[in-house]
Design an enzyme around this catalytic site. Sequence first.
Site, PDB file in Angstrom:
ATOM      1  N   VAL A 414       0.819  -1.210   0.000  1.00  0.00           N
ATOM      2  CA  VAL A 414       0.000   0.000   0.000  1.00  0.00           C
ATOM      3  C   VAL A 414       0.859   1.269   0.000  1.00  0.00           C
ATOM      4  CG1 VAL A 414      -1.616   1.357   1.387  1.00  0.00           C
ATOM      5  CG2 VAL A 414      -2.022  -1.082   1.033  1.00  0.00           C
ATOM      6  N   ASP A 415       1.766   1.401   0.987  1.00  0.00           N
ATOM      7  CA  ASP A 415       2.496   2.673   1.057  1.00  0.00           C
ATOM      8  C   ASP A 415       3.534   2.794  -0.050  1.00  0.00           C
ATOM      9  OD1 ASP A 415       3.978   0.746   2.315  1.00  0.00           O
ATOM     10  OD2 ASP A 415       4.367   1.885   4.134  1.00  0.00           O
ATOM     11  N   CYS A 416       4.053   1.662  -0.513  1.00  0.00           N
ATOM     12  CA  CYS A 416       5.010   1.724  -1.619  1.00  0.00           C
ATOM     13  C   CYS A 416       4.276   2.161  -2.893  1.00  0.00           C
ATOM     14  CB  CYS A 416       5.684   0.375  -1.815  1.00  0.00           C
ATOM     15  SG  CYS A 416       6.541  -0.172  -0.332  1.00  0.00           S
TER      16      CYS A 416
END
Length: 686
Positions: A414-416
């Site tokens: 998700v954050d990548c």
Amino acid sequence: MRADAGFSITNVVDQEVAGMSADLEAGLDPVSQAEGSDPLRRGFSYLESIQGAHGGWTGDYDGPLFLLPGYIFAHYVIGQPLGDGDRSAFVMTLRRAQNDDGSFGLHLEGDGYLFTTVLNYVALRLLGVPADDPDVTRAHRWIHAHGSAAIIPSWGRYWLSILNLYSWEGCHPVPPELWLLPERAPLHPSRFWCHCRVVVLAVSYLYGRRFQAPLDPLLTALRRELFAEPFDSIDWRALRTSVCPTDRYFAPSRLLRFANAVLGQIEQRMPQGLRAKALAFVLDHIKHEQLTTNFIDIGPVNKALDTIALWSAEPHSDHTRKAIAAMPQYLFDCERGRTMQSYNSSELWDTGFIALALAESGHASEYATMANETYRFIDENQVLEDVDQRERYYRDPSKGGWPFSDRAHGWPIVDCTALGLMAALALEPCSNRRIEPARLLDAVDLLLFWQNDDGGWGTYEKQRVGAWLEALNASEIFGDIMVDVSQVELTSSAVQGLAAARAHFGDRIGDERKHRIDAATARAAPVLRALQRADGSWEGNWGICFTYGTWFGICGLLAVGAKPDDPAIVRAAEFIRAKQCADGGWGESHKSCIRREYVQHPEGGQVAMTAWALLALLSASPQRHRDAIQRGVRFLCERQLPNGDWPQQGMTGVFNRTCMLNYRYYRNHFPLWALALAAKNGFSLG
Ligand code: LAN
């Protein structure tokens, strides 16, 4: 295998590392001094000088002390001898990690754990170090003073059982039949957090077959060395519930004890036919994981276990050969020596932050080649396809996502994904290539897909089961490994990514998508607020700890539309400000993660944490905290080395509450980003 910039293992073997780091810290790298006193230019020139030919930055991602033993065990078990170079490098690396009292911590900065002391002891012995070697003797003494290998935690038991140094009877059952439960069942392992799930997958195969390496004279000697009683007289079943207190992070829940008791009964009556069917099912899933990750596998633990599982099933197949050949992709030569890293790299993550820092500085046009190459790396590492038969193999969509390392690894996060998207948008104006808008919109859609029903985001997947399942965490040593729940960093990153895309595309994003983004953003706000603690902080899950979490909390609230005078943001900034050290920096101890409350770093300001604190305060309200910010900026400028790098300090990363990590580039891109934002807000970098 890769190596840290300007680093080679021959140097490591031949030279005293302390001397080398002194050289690095004195800034003797060949980077030009011409950037004068501008810390941003010096910092970017340094990064430019070590950018890889592929556009990314490769760096050390070390810390946990249970990974290299797995690499060594896998080679031993499958009879694949290590080369002499590896052997001597590994011995040196292992010795360096030993604590003065003879123990090994769970990670490089940790106090002794029986788990890692036993694994590293066995690793040294399998590498040929004799039992009377002084380091081995020290470890041996520590092991026996702490109850012997008999009470090693479960993950250690699995490894020792595979090596024929423990009995599978001493392990709580991990039956492969769990995978044959109805998929709707909340206990179906497909609902577990992906990292836990893949470890369960591999262990259930090896357990289901009671796989053990053939006994040889060295293993026979180890059977004598590791236990207080003769190996054959040990009552293994009686040991199932005994775990060394130094290693126990939490007591087993009643639900877990009940589940273990039930599984123990079932295991004794398991029909042969069912076992065979379950093993075939599990092996097929292991193969799928290998094939869809170019044999890298999602992480270092399942990489080693999967390789053994495959080898045990089909020792001579092409598939097994490829699995073995991919193992060195986890090796990396860094200051500590030759390590098995925590992932195949952290390249996308670091390159993404470098992109954001460069864009924020306004210097991207001066570093046109670097900016262009950085953009190329982001472009070339987006995942373009879902994995084959993804639903059958319990995989979420991947198309449009970005991974933590590279496209070859392939598991998007998700954050990548949010970072890849933001980095692409930020650097697009400075690049001579262009990622098609449709691909960026795929990233937006994937972020939207991943939003949990509670409005937040987890790490790799949309939440598949209630958080109550955490009660079945059987690892003893790690916290929060069972369920991919909504967390502050991921939720904040996702809404920031969505906000960036919305701002970039404007009306071109389409009405329908615009509404979905607005709705998703509105649903995220209460989750962010609910995760905030009464003292104004957020607890970080992947960086140390409250400093990291609070930075994400503030930026998340701003991205969902909160104003800087929102009481939640004011309280959060006040929390950060109050933690500033006397030296002007911010420094948080890794103990914060374990104790789950703020603990100051004993050495005062740490470069990366100072950068997070500054990013938090600058985002919240640069005016209200002018003095604190100016002192923090001065701290960063004073600590910068003449070559533009910053010194390596304590650990900055964490996983599952107890294990710390070193993110090598956190000392570069976060300070540069913070200084860039400070300069933009009128602070002096002089
Ligand atoms: C990572 C590395 C990256 C990290 C971030 C992207 C920074 C984070 O924001 C989300 C979680 C994630 C993806 C993450 C999860 C846990 C990992 C994979 C690791 C810390 C790297 C190593 C760790 C893995 C679990 C180590 C193996 C140990 C087990 C308990 C299986």
